[in-house]
Scaffold this motif. Structure first.
Motif, PDB file in Angstrom:
ATOM      1  N   ARG A  22       0.813  -1.020  -0.025  1.00 37.79           N
ATOM      2  CA  ARG A  22       0.182  -0.011  -0.025  1.00 37.79           C
ATOM      3  C   ARG A  22       0.784   1.190   0.142  1.00 37.79           C
ATOM      4  O   ARG A  22       0.668   2.301  -0.917  1.00 37.79           O
ATOM      5  CB  ARG A  22      -0.823   0.054   1.141  1.00 37.79           C
ATOM      6  CG  ARG A  22      -1.803   0.915   1.511  1.00 37.79           C
ATOM      7  CD  ARG A  22      -2.962   0.642   2.282  1.00 37.79           C
ATOM      8  NE  ARG A  22      -3.754   1.923   2.496  1.00 37.79           N
ATOM      9  CZ  ARG A  22      -4.196   2.174   3.822  1.00 37.79           C
ATOM     10  NH1 ARG A  22      -4.045   1.325   4.683  1.00 37.79           N
ATOM     11  NH2 ARG A  22      -4.958   3.342   3.885  1.00 37.79           N
ATOM     12  N   ALA A  23       2.005   1.380   0.897  1.00 37.80           N
ATOM     13  CA  ALA A  23       2.809   2.468   0.820  1.00 37.80           C
ATOM     14  C   ALA A  23       3.616   2.719  -0.600  1.00 37.80           C
ATOM     15  O   ALA A  23       3.278   3.675  -1.004  1.00 37.80           O
ATOM     16  CB  ALA A  23       4.224   2.058   1.673  1.00 37.80           C
ATOM     17  N   HIS A  24       3.894   1.573  -1.216  1.00 38.25           N
ATOM     18  CA  HIS A  24       4.545   2.020  -2.557  1.00 38.25           C
ATOM     19  C   HIS A  24       3.597   2.425  -3.616  1.00 38.25           C
ATOM     20  O   HIS A  24       3.752   3.422  -4.390  1.00 38.25           O
ATOM     21  CB  HIS A  24       5.373   0.721  -3.148  1.00 38.25           C
ATOM     22  CG  HIS A  24       6.472   0.463  -2.451  1.00 38.25           C
ATOM     23  ND1 HIS A  24       7.739   1.308  -2.694  1.00 38.25           N
ATOM     24  CD2 HIS A  24       6.836  -0.538  -1.423  1.00 38.25           C
ATOM     25  CE1 HIS A  24       8.566   0.833  -1.774  1.00 38.25           C
ATOM     26  NE2 HIS A  24       7.986  -0.318  -1.302  1.00 38.25           N
ATOM     27  N   LEU A  26       0.701   4.487  -2.592  1.00 38.63           N
ATOM     28  CA  LEU A  26       0.586   5.770  -2.508  1.00 38.63           C
ATOM     29  C   LEU A  26       1.846   6.692  -2.978  1.00 38.63           C
ATOM     30  O   LEU A  26       1.637   7.754  -3.352  1.00 38.63           O
ATOM     31  CB  LEU A  26       0.436   6.074  -1.030  1.00 38.63           C
ATOM     32  CG  LEU A  26      -0.947   5.571  -0.395  1.00 38.63           C
ATOM     33  CD1 LEU A  26      -0.957   5.522   1.086  1.00 38.63           C
ATOM     34  CD2 LEU A  26      -2.017   6.574  -0.820  1.00 38.63           C
ATOM     35  N   ILE A  27       3.021   6.226  -2.904  1.00 35.06           N
ATOM     36  CA  ILE A  27       4.217   6.696  -3.040  1.00 35.06           C
ATOM     37  C   ILE A  27       4.208   7.122  -4.796  1.00 35.06           C
ATOM     38  O   ILE A  27       4.540   8.214  -5.162  1.00 35.06           O
ATOM     39  CB  ILE A  27       5.594   6.170  -2.746  1.00 35.06           C
ATOM     40  CG1 ILE A  27       5.456   6.313  -1.018  1.00 35.06           C
ATOM     41  CG2 ILE A  27       6.783   6.938  -3.257  1.00 35.06           C
ATOM     42  CD1 ILE A  27       6.685   5.422  -0.348  1.00 35.06           C
ATOM     43  N   VAL A  28       3.949   6.137  -5.481  1.00 33.73           N
ATOM     44  CA  VAL A  28       3.850   6.173  -6.877  1.00 33.73           C
ATOM     45  C   VAL A  28       3.083   6.997  -7.239  1.00 33.73           C
ATOM     46  O   VAL A  28       2.846   7.904  -8.245  1.00 33.73           O
ATOM     47  CB  VAL A  28       3.716   4.741  -7.429  1.00 33.73           C
ATOM     48  CG1 VAL A  28       3.372   4.725  -8.938  1.00 33.73           C
ATOM     49  CG2 VAL A  28       5.151   3.946  -7.277  1.00 33.73           C
ATOM     50  N   ASP A  29       1.602   7.035  -6.594  1.00 31.35           N
ATOM     51  CA  ASP A  29       0.495   7.954  -7.162  1.00 31.35           C
ATOM     52  C   ASP A  29       1.084   9.073  -6.811  1.00 31.35           C
ATOM     53  O   ASP A  29       0.743  10.245  -7.786  1.00 31.35           O
ATOM     54  CB  ASP A  29      -0.722   7.559  -6.357  1.00 31.35           C
ATOM     55  CG  ASP A  29      -1.283   6.111  -6.705  1.00 31.35           C
ATOM     56  OD1 ASP A  29      -1.027   5.748  -7.771  1.00 31.35           O
ATOM     57  OD2 ASP A  29      -2.229   5.765  -5.703  1.00 31.35           O
ATOM     58  N   GLY A  30       1.822   9.531  -5.840  1.00 29.83           N
ATOM     59  CA  GLY A  30       2.093  10.970  -5.336  1.00 29.83           C
ATOM     60  C   GLY A  30       2.897  11.282  -6.360  1.00 29.83           C
ATOM     61  O   GLY A  30       3.145  12.573  -6.913  1.00 29.83           O
ATOM     62  N   GLU A  31       4.013  10.526  -6.952  1.00 29.51           N
ATOM     63  CA  GLU A  31       5.095  10.831  -7.892  1.00 29.51           C
ATOM     64  C   GLU A  31       4.411  11.414  -9.088  1.00 29.51           C
ATOM     65  O   GLU A  31       4.794  12.149  -9.832  1.00 29.51           O
ATOM     66  CB  GLU A  31       5.983   9.892  -8.092  1.00 29.51           C
ATOM     67  CG  GLU A  31       7.073   9.632  -6.804  1.00 29.51           C
ATOM     68  CD  GLU A  31       7.800   8.298  -7.046  1.00 29.51           C
ATOM     69  OE1 GLU A  31       7.492   7.474  -7.881  1.00 29.51           O
ATOM     70  OE2 GLU A  31       8.699   7.857  -6.009  1.00 29.51           O
ATOM     71  N   ARG A  32       3.444  10.659  -9.471  1.00 27.85           N
ATOM     72  CA  ARG A  32       2.808  10.885 -11.058  1.00 27.85           C
ATOM     73  C   ARG A  32       2.030  12.239 -10.652  1.00 27.85           C
ATOM     74  O   ARG A  32       1.865  12.875 -11.763  1.00 27.85           O
ATOM     75  CB  ARG A  32       1.618   9.933 -11.117  1.00 27.85           C
ATOM     76  CG  ARG A  32       2.310   8.541 -11.503  1.00 27.85           C
ATOM     77  CD  ARG A  32       1.161   7.551 -11.766  1.00 27.85           C
ATOM     78  NE  ARG A  32       1.765   6.359 -12.310  1.00 27.85           N
ATOM     79  CZ  ARG A  32       1.413   5.260 -11.724  1.00 27.85           C
ATOM     80  NH1 ARG A  32      -0.181   5.014 -10.911  1.00 27.85           N
ATOM     81  NH2 ARG A  32       1.917   4.164 -11.958  1.00 27.85           N
ATOM     82  N   ALA A  37       8.546  21.029 -11.721  1.00 26.56           N
ATOM     83  CA  ALA A  37       9.251  22.072 -10.833  1.00 26.56           C
ATOM     84  C   ALA A  37       9.428  21.131  -9.285  1.00 26.56           C
ATOM     85  O   ALA A  37      10.293  21.752  -8.679  1.00 26.56           O
ATOM     86  CB  ALA A  37       8.415  23.264 -10.431  1.00 26.56           C
ATOM     87  N   ARG A  38       9.158  20.058  -9.091  1.00 27.44           N
ATOM     88  CA  ARG A  38       9.419  19.375  -7.768  1.00 27.44           C
ATOM     89  C   ARG A  38      10.113  18.084  -7.888  1.00 27.44           C
ATOM     90  O   ARG A  38       9.994  17.315  -7.425  1.00 27.44           O
ATOM     91  CB  ARG A  38       7.793  18.924  -7.192  1.00 27.44           C
ATOM     92  CG  ARG A  38       6.775  19.895  -7.138  1.00 27.44           C
ATOM     93  CD  ARG A  38       6.601  20.776  -5.678  1.00 27.44           C
ATOM     94  NE  ARG A  38       6.816  19.913  -4.369  1.00 27.44           N
ATOM     95  CZ  ARG A  38       5.843  19.203  -3.827  1.00 27.44           C
ATOM     96  NH1 ARG A  38       4.461  19.533  -3.956  1.00 27.44           N
ATOM     97  NH2 ARG A  38       6.076  18.586  -2.765  1.00 27.44           N
ATOM     98  N   ASP A  39      11.104  18.308  -8.654  1.00 26.14           N
ATOM     99  CA  ASP A  39      12.148  17.225  -8.926  1.00 26.14           C
ATOM    100  C   ASP A  39      12.773  16.826  -7.541  1.00 26.14           C
ATOM    101  O   ASP A  39      13.083  15.630  -7.458  1.00 26.14           O
ATOM    102  CB  ASP A  39      13.043  17.651 -10.104  1.00 26.14           C
ATOM    103  CG  ASP A  39      12.588  17.393 -11.432  1.00 26.14           C
ATOM    104  OD1 ASP A  39      11.673  16.715 -11.667  1.00 26.14           O
ATOM    105  OD2 ASP A  39      13.238  17.854 -12.265  1.00 26.14           O
ATOM    106  N   SER A  45      11.212  10.926  -2.805  1.00 22.03           N
ATOM    107  CA  SER A  45      10.437  10.020  -2.511  1.00 22.03           C
ATOM    108  C   SER A  45      10.830   8.637  -3.189  1.00 22.03           C
ATOM    109  O   SER A  45      10.496   7.659  -2.855  1.00 22.03           O
ATOM    110  CB  SER A  45       9.046  10.406  -3.454  1.00 22.03           C
ATOM    111  OG  SER A  45       9.066  10.443  -4.743  1.00 22.03           O
ATOM    112  N   LEU A  46      11.753   8.756  -4.092  1.00 25.54           N
ATOM    113  CA  LEU A  46      12.488   7.622  -4.878  1.00 25.54           C
ATOM    114  C   LEU A  46      13.113   6.966  -3.795  1.00 25.54           C
ATOM    115  O   LEU A  46      13.231   5.516  -3.702  1.00 25.54           O
ATOM    116  CB  LEU A  46      13.181   7.869  -6.093  1.00 25.54           C
ATOM    117  CG  LEU A  46      12.645   8.247  -7.249  1.00 25.54           C
ATOM    118  CD1 LEU A  46      13.488   8.806  -8.205  1.00 25.54           C
ATOM    119  CD2 LEU A  46      11.678   7.198  -7.773  1.00 25.54           C
TER     120      LEU A  46
END
Length: 54
Positions: A22-24, A26-32, A37-39, A45-46
């Motif tokens: 579940r954590a991964h 959420l993190i992937v969804d957030g990265e998308r 500008a938020r590199d 997050s990576l």
């Protein structure tokens, strides 16, 4: 707090609770959702998704 920050931070909290699948997600969804500008945030997050050393 933005949707991006909420997703990534929630993912990090779930990693701490060992709910990795579940954590991964959420993190992937957030990265998308991250704009270019938020590199820096993307880089942080990576690191959350990196496997732990044995």
């Amino acid at each position: 707090m933005s949707d991006v920050d909420l997703a990534v931070d929630s993912g990090q909290a779930l990693l701490n609770l060992v709910d990795t699948a579940r954590a991964h997600r959420l993190i992937v969804d957030g990265e998308r959702l991250l704009p270019a500008a938020r590199d820096k945030t993307r880089g942080v997050s990576l690191t959350y998704r990196a496997p732990e050393p044995p």
